[in-house]
Design a protein around this motif. Structure first.
Motif, PDB file in Angstrom:
ATOM      1  N   SER A 505      -9.340  -7.880   0.670  1.00  0.00           N
ATOM      2  CA  SER A 505      -9.236  -6.566   1.305  1.00  0.00           C
ATOM      3  C   SER A 505      -9.861  -6.546   2.695  1.00  0.00           C
ATOM      4  O   SER A 505      -9.577  -5.657   3.499  1.00  0.00           O
ATOM      5  N   TYR A 508      -7.909  -6.090   6.151  1.00  0.00           N
ATOM      6  CA  TYR A 508      -7.339  -4.818   6.581  1.00  0.00           C
ATOM      7  C   TYR A 508      -8.320  -4.056   7.460  1.00  0.00           C
ATOM      8  O   TYR A 508      -9.541  -4.203   7.367  1.00  0.00           O
ATOM      9  N   TYR A 512      -8.815   2.091   6.700  1.00  0.00           N
ATOM     10  CA  TYR A 512      -8.058   2.339   5.464  1.00  0.00           C
ATOM     11  C   TYR A 512      -8.954   2.333   4.221  1.00  0.00           C
ATOM     12  O   TYR A 512      -8.500   2.705   3.132  1.00  0.00           O
ATOM     13  N   GLU A 513     -10.207   1.906   4.384  1.00  0.00           N
ATOM     14  CA  GLU A 513     -11.162   1.866   3.281  1.00  0.00           C
ATOM     15  C   GLU A 513     -10.595   1.142   2.062  1.00  0.00           C
ATOM     16  O   GLU A 513     -10.742   1.577   0.921  1.00  0.00           O
ATOM     17  N   ALA A 514      -9.923   0.048   2.311  1.00  0.00           N
ATOM     18  CA  ALA A 514      -9.337  -0.739   1.226  1.00  0.00           C
ATOM     19  C   ALA A 514     -10.426  -1.527   0.521  1.00  0.00           C
ATOM     20  O   ALA A 514     -11.227  -2.218   1.156  1.00  0.00           O
ATOM     21  N   TYR A 518      -7.240  -3.992  -3.661  1.00  0.00           N
ATOM     22  CA  TYR A 518      -6.091  -4.390  -2.840  1.00  0.00           C
ATOM     23  C   TYR A 518      -6.099  -5.901  -2.532  1.00  0.00           C
ATOM     24  O   TYR A 518      -5.269  -6.381  -1.773  1.00  0.00           O
ATOM     25  N   SER A 519      -7.037  -6.596  -3.090  1.00  0.00           N
ATOM     26  CA  SER A 519      -7.119  -8.046  -2.868  1.00  0.00           C
ATOM     27  C   SER A 519      -6.161  -8.777  -3.812  1.00  0.00           C
ATOM     28  O   SER A 519      -5.860  -8.298  -4.911  1.00  0.00           O
TER      29      SER A 519
END
Length: 1016
Positions: A505, A508, A512-514, A518-519
């Motif tokens: 993540s 990014y 977007y505070e991923a 999201y990894s």
């Protein structure tokens, strides 16, 4: 700091190290010398009559020379110098000693009552035809071979700072075309021996044999995880160049037919180093070097780029720049300029090598153990390394009666490659020159208010590859009565490879505070194990003035391969990214196990009459599990003949200047089964899709048991000439190879549910060519020598038959009479002065531009290639340099960019675009992408002859300077080396390094290395 001072400091350090070793051994040597002197005097006192013991050391320009034969002239008394170059022999005071060694001038010395005689031997290139050549299952003197075999030795390999064995062969062998595919550490090479025989891209690889063990060269890994490489990882990186004694390339039918189907595309025989009789010798070497890319693209600077962008908006009728046109709307600094190629790929890779070995043995048992490490960083930003280590062991033993002999050799290699998951080369060539800074004022990655994707964030995505490789071989032989010898070779290989690519993540934009949810990660696991058993029976007999040699044997080989590709995403923490069990979603794309079985029976009969007329017959019956019932076996064979006409009495008398002359010719048939396993079966694969709670199977291949072997018919004729005692030696070869019964996927209609079906295609591919090699001994004195080696290959590839081509789906890919490496392209006619759009020839005159108008043929096969090598020796100095040259075409940058005027940098050559009606321009109207006519025209431009450029080049491939430090300590040697690779490039090609076929991958590196070697 001044680079010259650094270089000078390294030289002084290495020289000081040599002096240190000399001093460290000096006290021991003084005692040793005194003891040896006492023993020597005692020996003289005990000598009877006028005989005495003669001792000494034999050396050459590089140090001590083991294996030299010392003979008392006119007698059978002889001995051999040991690993430290020392010898001892008993002779009379008035006799003469003769020192002889293959490749060196014979030295004759009168004893004259001396008890110590030291000799320095000089290399003699004029005797190279006496060198023994490895032809696979047998050996033959170079002058007596009937086949086409090229050879390089460890002396050529050790002068090059390379980690892949194929790189050491570039430019040094006629008929061998080698192209580096990427400069990323651990990358691979493409090799073609006498052209493309198969219409399948994966059907042209040669056979690699390491100490008699076939080594599979099929790529390992997967494109999903080998993302920085043009192709999946090459297993050839596991072969350590410093462990190699020699490499022979078998090219024609006479040389390759004994390998049957496996030798259809040539054979690469790799022989590793062995121990020699003599005192135990220790060798240690260390080196350090730096590497940088060879050539950058010439891209637009900020002023040029913004002018084109502004003109493009104006051409599209846009007066107010869009919000996302950050480069021109004032969001980014219009005065900022960054050379992104320098920032992202302009770093310096640091290379470090260490190697040590111990060798020696008695007259019956020889041993060698060596180990080495290799480390290379990257030119990309960040901390990435390619690490490699290897151990090599060789052991052989001979019985007292010299009938039984056993030889063992084994090598174990470990690789650990940590690279960024994305090759930044493409990014560096596309970023706008006024793009923001990489870091903000606080030293954090700069995202410039989310107006761009910081390229350094991509470095958080890693590609890791770990490879373990084992190659082992044992050979047992026993000399039987009546000229027979029984021999068995046992080989085993084990290759294990684990590869991963992560997308954490952290790649990014933080806005977007991923999180770790999201990894994701891709994982590839591959393994390949094989064993081979080859029993053989040899027989040799002299009959009058003739000599007959016969060989029969068998091959039994089994190979099992495993491969698995997995995917996982949605993690609770990035620290768990490599633990697939921690993924909230996981999938296995494939998990395959394949088995390949191969067996063969082969034979060879060689007849020589008066050492002038030689006939060689070879036959082999192959069996492969890759074909269906009734098609699994095939017969292959060859005949070769040679006439040493320089041995004829009339030639010797009338052509005294001709020291060697040989005519040779060969013809034969080899096969090819490089199609993968289970291709003839009706096979299924796990679909990976759940239906009604069950994962189903999906068909992936149709049943076709009727296809069989490709066949390759090879014809060659050659003339070898030596002049002035072989000071000038040349070989001219002509060859013609015709490959037919092509194994290729026949396209099927989509309604069948399959794209193709494996079958034999009634097409014939022909490769013809001329090969020239020339070796000259320009000067050869005791303290000075200069030799030159030149090779040139002029190949021609042609499709000579393809029934039904015009009506097949291959009609837009191939042309009868042209190479199979062609592209059919549109013919570019220029820029329309009124519309400002690129125009192309309407070949069929129907008023439309379609694929049918792409009829201009461009051949991407090399027109010719070769190399020029020189070696200059002066006292303790030796300088070697190699020039490599290629005449060829290649794609230019037009194929990699969108229409000029779009967001992103362009080559500087696009300056001068059309602006108004009546302009005569070289480039069409600029557009941001809204002018569909210009965009479509540029798409055709990228597939036209305008996108192909002359990519010929002349490269200073290698330079090696060595200096043997004078030693005042007995038994200690020190040699300093300065080496360079890819130092100079001369080319008309404007778009990077012309060698590459993979445009957006890192080009080869220019490497400079300094090293030192110690022997004691």
């Amino acid at each position: 700091m001044n680079k010259n001072r650094i270089g000078k400091g390294r030289w002084l350090f290495a020289a000081g190290l040599c002096l240190y070793f000399q001093m460290a051994f000096s006290f021991r040597d003084k005692k040793q010398e005194a003891r040896e002197k006492t023993e020597h005097n005692e020996t003289l006192r005990q000598a009877q009559g006028d005989k005495q013991q003669i001792t000494g050391t034999v050396t050459d320009s590089n140090g001590v020379l083991p294996g030299v034969t010392i003979t008392v002239k006119g007698t059978s008394t002889a001995t051999i110098s040991d690993n430290t170059g020392k010898y001892s022999i008993t002779a009379k005071t008035d006799e003469v000693l003769v020192f002889s060694y293959v490749g060196y001038k014979e030295v004759t010395v009168s004893i004259d009552s001396r008890s110590v005689i030291n000799v320095t031997m000089q290399e003699d290139s004029t005797t190279l035809k006496e060198v023994t050549i490895n032809a696979g299952y047998y050996t033959v003197k170079d002058k007596e071979r009937t086949g086409s075999i090229a050879k390089i030795t460890s002396k050529d390999i050790e002068k090059q700072p390379v980690s892949n064995v194929l790189s050491a062969m570039q430019g040094r062998m006629a008929g061998v075309d080698i192209v580096q595919t990427t400069g990323v550490p651990g990358g691979g090479f493409d090799i073609r021996i006498r052209g493309l025989n198969s219409m399948r891209s994966g059907g042209n690889a040669p056979l690699y044999v390491i100490d008699g063990v076939p080594f599979a060269s099929d790529a390992i890994g997967d494109s999903q995880t080998s993302s920085t490489l043009p192709t999946a990882t090459s297993p050839l990186n596991a072969i350590n160049p410093s462990d190699i004694e020699s490499i022979e390339i078998l090219k024609d039918a006479d040389a390759t037919a004994i390998y049957g189907s496996r030798g259809a595309n040539g054979v690469v025989l790799i022989t590793t180093k062995k121990g020699k009789a003599g005192k135990t010798q220790f060798t240690a070497s260390a080196g350090t070097g730096t590497g940088q890319i060879t050539k950058k693209l010439d891209l637009l600077n900020t002023a040029q780029y913004l002018a084109i962008r502004q003109q493009a908006f104006a051409n599209d009728g846009i007066t107010t720049y869009p919000y996302n046109a950050y480069d021109v709307n004032g969001t980014w600094d219009a005065n900022r300029y960054t050379d992104w190629q320098k920032e992202l790929t302009g770093g310096t890779a640091v290379i470090k090598t260490l190697q040590a070995s111990v060798s020696g043995g008695s007259s019956q048992t020889h041993f060698l153990v060596s180990g080495n490490t290799y480390t290379q960083s990257t030119v990309f930003p960040g901390d990435f390394d390619y690490k490699k280590g290897a151990v090599h062991v060789s052991l052989d033993h001979e019985s007292d009666d010299k009938r039984f002999k056993v030889v063992f050799s084994g090598g174990y290699d470990v690789q650990d490659n940590d690279q960024p998951a994305a090759d930044l080369t493409r990014i560096s060539r596309n970023l706008a020159p006024n793009a923001p800074a990489l870091y903000d004022a606080d030293g954090n990655l700069n995202w410039e208010n989310s107006t761009w994707e910081n390229p350094l964030a991509a470095l958080n995505s890693e590609s890791l590859a770990k490879t373990n490789s084992l190659v082992a071989n044992s050979t047992f032989s026993y000399q039987l009565p009546y000229g027979f010898m029984a021999k068995t070779s046992l080989g085993f290989t084990d290759l294990r490879h684990h590869e991963s690519r992560t997308d954490p993540s952290t790649i990014y934009d933080p806005v977007y505070e991923a999180g770790a949810e999201y990894s994701s990660i891709f994982l590839t696991t591959s393994s390949r194990q094989s064993w081979i058993v080859e029993p053989q029976l040899q027989w040799q007999r002299t009959v009058g003035k003739g000599k007959v040699t016969a060989l029969v044997g068998g091959t039994f080989q089994n190979q099992e391969s495993n491969s698995m590709l997995q995917y996982g995403s949605g993690f609770t923490s990035n620290s768990l990214l490599y633990n697939l069990a921690s993924a909230s979603f996981s999938k296995t794309f494939y998990d395959d196990v394949t088995e390949y079985r191969y067996q063969a029976f082969f034979g060879r009969v060689n007849f020589s009459w008066q050492d002038k007329y030689i006939l060689n017959l070879t036959g082999r019956r192959d069996g492969s599990s890759r074909f269906g019932p009734g098609k699994q076996f095939a017969n292959f064979g060859a005949v070769g003949a040679a006439w040493l006409f320089s041995e004829e009495k009339g030639v010797k008398e009338k052509l005294a200047f001709l020291s060697f002359g040989k005519l040779r010719a060969s013809y034969g048939i080899t096969g090819n089964d490089q199609i993968g396993d289970y291709q003839f079966l009706n096979t299924y694969q796990s679909s990976g899709t759940v239906y009604d709670g069950t994962v189903g199977l999906s068909p992936i291949r149709l049943y076709n048991p009727d296809f069989s072997w490709e066949t390759n018919k090879k014809l060659e004729a050659a003339l070898e000439l030596g002049f002035l005692k072989d000071r000038i030696f040349t070989t001219v070869s002509w060859y013609r190879n015709r490959s037919s019964n092509q194994l290729i996927g026949m396209p099927l209609a989509a309604t069948t549910g399959f794209t193709s079906m494996q079958s034999n295609l009634a097409a014939t591919v022909e490769n013809t060519g001329l090969e020239l090699t020339l070796r000259t001994v320009n000067l050869q004195k005791d303290s000075f020598g200069w030799t030159t080696n030149f090779n040139l290959t002029v190949p021609k590839n042609k499709l000579i038959a393809f029934p039904g081509l015009a009506s097949s789906t291959y009609s837009n890919q191939y042309v009868i009479g042209e190479s199979i490496n062609i592209k059919k392209l549109y013919h570019f006619t220029g820029v329309n002065p009124q519309t400002g759009v690129y125009e192309f020839e309407d070949v069929n005159g129907d008023g439309q531009l379609t694929i049918a108008d792409a009829q201009t043929v461009k051949d991407f096969s090399p027109t010719y290639y070769g190399g020029l090598q020189n070696q200059v020796r002066y006292k303790n100095f030796q300088l070697d340099f190699l020039f490599q040259f290629v005449k060829q075409l290649n794609w230019n940058a037009a194929t990699q960019y969108s229409a000029p005027g779009a967001f992103g940098n362009q080559p500087a050559s696009v300056v001068g675009g059309w602006q108004q009606a009546g302009d005569i321009a070289t480039h069409q109207i600029y557009t941001t992408g809204l002018n569909s006519d210009a965009v479509n025209a540029y798409g055709r431009y990228a597939t036209s002859d305008a996108a192909v450029s002359d990519a010929s080049y002349f490269r200073l491939k290698n330079v090696a300077l060595s200096y043997v430090v004078p030693s005042y300590v007995k038994g200690l040697q020190c040699k300093l080396t300065l080496q360079g690779q890819n130092l100079l490039l001369i080319t008309p090609y404007k778009d990077g390094d012309p060698e590459f076929r993979s445009f957006n991958y890192l080009p080869p590196l220019r490497i400079i290395s300094l090293g030192a070697e110690f022997k004691f």
